[in-house]
Design an enzyme around this catalytic site. Structure first.
Site, short mmCIF file in Angstrom:
data_model
loop_
_atom_site.label_atom_id
_atom_site.label_comp_id
_atom_site.label_asym_id
_atom_site.label_seq_id
_atom_site.Cartn_x
_atom_site.Cartn_y
_atom_site.Cartn_z
CG HIS A 44 -0.16 -6.08 -3.56
ND1 HIS A 44 -0.94 -5.18 -2.89
CD2 HIS A 44 -0.12 -5.64 -4.85
CE1 HIS A 44 -1.37 -4.24 -3.72
NE2 HIS A 44 -0.87 -4.50 -4.93
CD GLU A 71 -3.45 -7.38 -0.26
OE1 GLU A 71 -4.04 -7.44 0.83
OE2 GLU A 71 -2.45 -6.65 -0.47
CG HIS A 191 -1.76 -0.01 4.56
ND1 HIS A 191 -0.92 0.95 5.10
CD2 HIS A 191 -1.34 -0.18 3.28
CE1 HIS A 191 -0.06 1.34 4.19
NE2 HIS A 191 -0.28 0.67 3.08
#
Length: 239
Positions: A44, A71, A191
């Protein structure tokens, strides 16, 4: 069906950057976790490159022989990087520039036009798309409207409630997964998933294709070892 494990390696980049050198080596770590059985690598990159650098995304491309998931918030710089690197999947996350970590999913209704345009660009270039969403049924219907291939359920609230003993907190995620499956949208999740909660989550969510786990996996590996932890996750994800 076995849910795939994609290892988010941002924390390895954070540790590397803290000393300004190349230890730990991000490329070697990505190779190793794949050899240990992980079925994907997630990164990410953020605009300030405080952990994953944009060049890391390029350097990882030749060595990720599993699924490569990038991401990020689809600002132009991010979109250009993804189109250049051509990962297996791009996951769109509406995080602010100064966000410590992702903290909310897309409002797929409010941002319908924007998401439709961005997703079409990636899909036209052969890149599978996923969008980060909260477990709200209206957001799933909106995800269908913007044309995404998959959603990634934002699981922070589930993880928090599970830690308090509230297993009923899984229900909105089940409902959203069912609706996604009905609409032909694949389901990912991520997450705050950990060794403590992953088995329960994966068994309850129908047709869960992939989980992306980074912070917990790396923290657990400090005590238990990376190879051991990767295989512990793989065992818990078996159906």
């Amino acid at each position: 069906m076995t849910t795939k494990l994609s290892v988010n390696i941002n924390k390895i980049a954070t540790l590397r950057n803290s000393r300004g050198g190349d230890v730990p080596n991000l490329i070697k770590f990505a190779k190793d976790v794949q050899n240990y059985g992980a079925q994907g690598i997630t990164i990410h990159p953020r605009p300030d490159e405080r952990h994953i650098r944009y060049q890391d995304a390029r350097d990882l491309k030749p060595i990720v022989h599993t699924e490569y998931n990038i991401e990020g918030n689809p600002i132009q710089k991010f979109m250009d990087l993804v189109l250049e690197v051509q990962p297996t999947q791009v996951t769109l996350v509406p995080d602010a520039v100064d966000a410590i970590t992702s903290n909310a999913g897309w409002n797929t209704i409010k941002h319908k036009d924007f998401l439709t345009e961005v997703i079409a660009e990636f899909k036209n270039n052969g890149i599978r798309t996923s969008i980060f969403v909260d477990p709200v049924l209206e957001m799933i219907d909106g995800a269908k409207a913007v044309g995404t291939d998959r959603i990634e359920l934002y699981t922070e609230e589930f993880a928090h409630q599970y830690s308090l003993g509230n297993k009923k907190a899984i229900q909105p995620y089940i409902d959203c997964a069912v609706r996604s499956n009905e609409l032909g949208i694949g389901v990912n999740a991520g997450h705050d998933l950990s060794l403590d909660n992953i088995q329960f989550f994966a068994k309850e969510i129908p047709a869960l294709l992939e989980v992306s786990i980074g912070h917990a996996l790396i923290a657990e590996s400090l005590y238990l070892g990376v190879e051991n932890v990767v295989n512990m996750y793989l065992n818990k994800l078996k159906r």
